[in-house]
Structure formats: structure tokens, C-alpha cells
Design a protein around this motif. Sequence first.
Motif, PDB file in Angstrom:
ATOM      1  N   ALA A  39       1.899   9.670  -5.286  1.00  9.66           N
ATOM      2  CA  ALA A  39       2.430  10.964  -4.837  1.00  9.66           C
ATOM      3  C   ALA A  39       3.505  11.490  -5.783  1.00  9.66           C
ATOM      4  O   ALA A  39       3.629  12.706  -5.971  1.00  9.66           O
ATOM      5  CB  ALA A  39       2.991  10.833  -3.422  1.00  9.66           C
ATOM      6  N   ASP A  40       4.257  10.574  -6.404  1.00 10.43           N
ATOM      7  CA  ASP A  40       5.294  10.964  -7.366  1.00 10.43           C
ATOM      8  C   ASP A  40       4.732  11.238  -8.754  1.00 10.43           C
ATOM      9  O   ASP A  40       5.475  11.586  -9.667  1.00 10.43           O
ATOM     10  CB  ASP A  40       6.361   9.874  -7.473  1.00 10.43           C
ATOM     11  N   GLY A  41       3.426  11.031  -8.936  1.00 14.96           N
ATOM     12  CA  GLY A  41       2.807  11.262 -10.235  1.00 14.96           C
ATOM     13  C   GLY A  41       2.984  10.110 -11.202  1.00 14.96           C
ATOM     14  O   GLY A  41       2.759  10.252 -12.398  1.00 14.96           O
ATOM     15  N   ARG A  42       3.369   8.943 -10.707  1.00 10.64           N
ATOM     16  CA  ARG A  42       3.565   7.757 -11.552  1.00 10.64           C
ATOM     17  C   ARG A  42       2.307   6.892 -11.491  1.00 10.64           C
ATOM     18  O   ARG A  42       2.295   5.798 -10.957  1.00 10.64           O
ATOM     19  CB  ARG A  42       4.797   6.988 -11.082  1.00 10.64           C
ATOM     20  N   TYR A  43       1.248   7.405 -12.093  1.00  2.94           N
ATOM     21  CA  TYR A  43      -0.070   6.779 -12.001  1.00  2.94           C
ATOM     22  C   TYR A  43      -0.138   5.424 -12.709  1.00  2.94           C
ATOM     23  O   TYR A  43      -0.775   4.495 -12.217  1.00  2.94           O
ATOM     24  CB  TYR A  43      -1.144   7.717 -12.549  1.00  2.94           C
ATOM     25  N   SER A  44       0.521   5.302 -13.839  1.00  4.89           N
ATOM     26  CA  SER A  44       0.516   4.026 -14.558  1.00  4.89           C
ATOM     27  C   SER A  44       1.218   2.949 -13.743  1.00  4.89           C
ATOM     28  O   SER A  44       0.773   1.801 -13.690  1.00  4.89           O
ATOM     29  CB  SER A  44       1.201   4.174 -15.919  1.00  4.89           C
ATOM     30  N   TRP A  45       2.320   3.316 -13.090  1.00  5.32           N
ATOM     31  CA  TRP A  45       3.038   2.364 -12.254  1.00  5.32           C
ATOM     32  C   TRP A  45       2.183   1.968 -11.055  1.00  5.32           C
ATOM     33  O   TRP A  45       2.158   0.805 -10.648  1.00  5.32           O
ATOM     34  CB  TRP A  45       4.370   2.937 -11.807  1.00  5.32           C
ATOM     35  N   ALA A  46       1.442   2.910 -10.484  1.00  9.27           N
ATOM     36  CA  ALA A  46       0.541   2.611  -9.375  1.00  9.27           C
ATOM     37  C   ALA A  46      -0.508   1.593  -9.824  1.00  9.27           C
ATOM     38  O   ALA A  46      -0.840   0.674  -9.065  1.00  9.27           O
ATOM     39  CB  ALA A  46      -0.119   3.881  -8.854  1.00  9.27           C
ATOM     40  N   CYS A  47      -0.999   1.729 -11.035  1.00 11.51           N
ATOM     41  CA  CYS A  47      -1.981   0.766 -11.563  1.00 11.51           C
ATOM     42  C   CYS A  47      -1.375  -0.628 -11.665  1.00 11.51           C
ATOM     43  O   CYS A  47      -2.012  -1.617 -11.311  1.00 11.51           O
ATOM     44  CB  CYS A  47      -2.486   1.209 -12.928  1.00 11.51           C
TER      45      CYS A  47
ATOM     46  N   PHE B 296       0.832  -1.199   0.000  1.00 10.76           N
ATOM     47  CA  PHE B 296       0.000   0.000   0.000  1.00 10.76           C
ATOM     48  C   PHE B 296       0.873   1.258   0.000  1.00 10.76           C
ATOM     49  O   PHE B 296       0.615   2.205  -0.743  1.00 10.76           O
ATOM     50  CB  PHE B 296      -0.935  -0.015   1.212  1.00 10.76           C
ATOM     51  N   ASN B 297       1.934   1.255   0.807  1.00 10.87           N
ATOM     52  CA  ASN B 297       2.837   2.402   0.853  1.00 10.87           C
ATOM     53  C   ASN B 297       3.537   2.637  -0.481  1.00 10.87           C
ATOM     54  O   ASN B 297       3.725   3.780  -0.894  1.00 10.87           O
ATOM     55  CB  ASN B 297       3.862   2.229   1.972  1.00 10.87           C
ATOM     56  N   LYS B 298       3.908   1.550  -1.173  1.00 13.45           N
ATOM     57  CA  LYS B 298       4.531   1.690  -2.493  1.00 13.45           C
ATOM     58  C   LYS B 298       3.546   2.289  -3.493  1.00 13.45           C
ATOM     59  O   LYS B 298       3.926   3.100  -4.334  1.00 13.45           O
ATOM     60  CB  LYS B 298       5.041   0.341  -2.989  1.00 13.45           C
ATOM     61  N   ILE B 299       2.288   1.880  -3.413  1.00 11.85           N
ATOM     62  CA  ILE B 299       1.257   2.424  -4.305  1.00 11.85           C
ATOM     63  C   ILE B 299       1.061   3.906  -4.042  1.00 11.85           C
ATOM     64  O   ILE B 299       1.025   4.719  -4.973  1.00 11.85           O
ATOM     65  CB  ILE B 299      -0.070   1.642  -4.138  1.00 11.85           C
ATOM     66  N   ILE B 300       0.952   4.276  -2.766  1.00 13.57           N
ATOM     67  CA  ILE B 300       0.771   5.679  -2.393  1.00 13.57           C
ATOM     68  C   ILE B 300       1.977   6.504  -2.822  1.00 13.57           C
ATOM     69  O   ILE B 300       1.832   7.624  -3.321  1.00 13.57           O
ATOM     70  CB  ILE B 300       0.520   5.816  -0.872  1.00 13.57           C
TER      71      ILE B 300
ATOM     72  N   PRO C  17      -1.130  -2.424 -22.430  1.00 12.96           N
ATOM     73  CA  PRO C  17      -0.410  -2.910 -23.619  1.00 12.96           C
ATOM     74  C   PRO C  17       1.011  -3.375 -23.267  1.00 12.96           C
ATOM     75  O   PRO C  17       1.666  -2.801 -22.388  1.00 12.96           O
ATOM     76  CB  PRO C  17      -0.362  -1.685 -24.532  1.00 12.96           C
ATOM     77  N   GLN C  18       1.480  -4.423 -23.937  1.00  8.86           N
ATOM     78  CA  GLN C  18       2.795  -5.016 -23.668  1.00  8.86           C
ATOM     79  C   GLN C  18       3.913  -3.974 -23.710  1.00  8.86           C
ATOM     80  O   GLN C  18       4.776  -3.950 -22.837  1.00  8.86           O
ATOM     81  CB  GLN C  18       3.089  -6.128 -24.682  1.00  8.86           C
ATOM     82  N   ARG C  19       3.883  -3.124 -24.700  1.00  5.93           N
ATOM     83  CA  ARG C  19       4.936  -2.120 -24.854  1.00  5.93           C
ATOM     84  C   ARG C  19       4.948  -1.155 -23.661  1.00  5.93           C
ATOM     85  O   ARG C  19       6.005  -0.816 -23.132  1.00  5.93           O
ATOM     86  CB  ARG C  19       4.717  -1.363 -26.156  1.00  5.93           C
ATOM     87  N   THR C  20       3.792  -0.725 -23.234  1.00  4.25           N
ATOM     88  CA  THR C  20       3.678   0.169 -22.080  1.00  4.25           C
ATOM     89  C   THR C  20       4.132  -0.542 -20.816  1.00  4.25           C
ATOM     90  O   THR C  20       4.884   0.013 -20.007  1.00  4.25           O
ATOM     91  CB  THR C  20       2.229   0.655 -21.915  1.00  4.25           C
ATOM     92  N   TYR C  21       3.703  -1.781 -20.638  1.00  2.00           N
ATOM     93  CA  TYR C  21       4.080  -2.555 -19.460  1.00  2.00           C
ATOM     94  C   TYR C  21       5.595  -2.743 -19.407  1.00  2.00           C
ATOM     95  O   TYR C  21       6.210  -2.544 -18.347  1.00  2.00           O
ATOM     96  CB  TYR C  21       3.363  -3.896 -19.474  1.00  2.00           C
ATOM     97  N   SER C  22       6.200  -3.083 -20.514  1.00  2.00           N
ATOM     98  CA  SER C  22       7.655  -3.266 -20.569  1.00  2.00           C
ATOM     99  C   SER C  22       8.388  -1.978 -20.209  1.00  2.00           C
ATOM    100  O   SER C  22       9.386  -1.996 -19.484  1.00  2.00           O
ATOM    101  CB  SER C  22       8.089  -3.733 -21.960  1.00  2.00           C
ATOM    102  N   ARG C  23       7.889  -0.857 -20.714  1.00  2.00           N
ATOM    103  CA  ARG C  23       8.503   0.439 -20.403  1.00  2.00           C
ATOM    104  C   ARG C  23       8.388   0.746 -18.918  1.00  2.00           C
ATOM    105  O   ARG C  23       9.347   1.188 -18.280  1.00  2.00           O
ATOM    106  CB  ARG C  23       7.851   1.547 -21.222  1.00  2.00           C
ATOM    107  N   LEU C  24       7.228   0.490 -18.334  1.00  2.00           N
ATOM    108  CA  LEU C  24       7.024   0.744 -16.911  1.00  2.00           C
ATOM    109  C   LEU C  24       7.943  -0.123 -16.050  1.00  2.00           C
ATOM    110  O   LEU C  24       8.521   0.356 -15.063  1.00  2.00           O
ATOM    111  CB  LEU C  24       5.564   0.500 -16.532  1.00  2.00           C
ATOM    112  N   ILE C  25       8.092  -1.374 -16.419  1.00  2.00           N
ATOM    113  CA  ILE C  25       8.981  -2.269 -15.680  1.00  2.00           C
ATOM    114  C   ILE C  25      10.413  -1.756 -15.767  1.00  2.00           C
ATOM    115  O   ILE C  25      11.127  -1.690 -14.757  1.00  2.00           O
ATOM    116  CB  ILE C  25       8.885  -3.713 -16.231  1.00  2.00           C
ATOM    117  N   LYS C  26      10.827  -1.370 -16.955  1.00  2.00           N
ATOM    118  CA  LYS C  26      12.189  -0.873 -17.152  1.00  2.00           C
ATOM    119  C   LYS C  26      12.433   0.399 -16.337  1.00  2.00           C
ATOM    120  O   LYS C  26      13.477   0.557 -15.706  1.00  2.00           O
ATOM    121  CB  LYS C  26      12.422  -0.596 -18.640  1.00  2.00           C
TER     122      LYS C  26
END
Length: 75
Positions: A29-37, A21-25, A53-62
Motif C-alpha cells: 500500500a505504501d508502494g514499497r514493492y521490493s520490501w514486500a518481496c 501478512f499485514n506488514k506485506i500489505i 542482489p546483495q547491494r539492493t538487499y542491504s539498501r532495503l534492510i537499511k
Amino acid sequence: MNYQASSSQGDFHSAITPEQFNKIIEAIADGRYSWACVLILRCIDYNPIHYIPQRTYSRLIKENRQGKQKPKSDI
């Protein structure tokens, strides 16, 4: 076709630990909404690739690797 949810409202509250939960918050708070999702989907045992989408997910992981260090500024 019928669909039954396998979890109840009570199960949802126990699915996310305080650390998760703290990591999500923190991500929100950092404005990384896609990563929170992504974090939310992982916490409740959903596969993020089914919703992002796979491309978006891969970018977020990276971008959000645990070992990634942010560059320091020389201010």
C-alpha cells in the motif's frame, strides 16, 4: 536432475501469520514493492539474498529498519 517441492498448497497458507501478512500489505500500500518481496520471501523461509542482489538487499534492510523514524514535517 529432479526437483520436488517440499511444501504443499496447504502449507503455504499456514506459513504466513496474520501479522506478517499485514506488514506485506502495508508495504504494498505504501508502494514499497521490493520490501514486500523481501518480506514474502522471509515469511516462506526463502533467503532473499538468493533472489535479490546483495547491494539492493542491504539498501532495503537499511531503509526499513524497525527503529527508523520518519522525519516530521513542520506543516
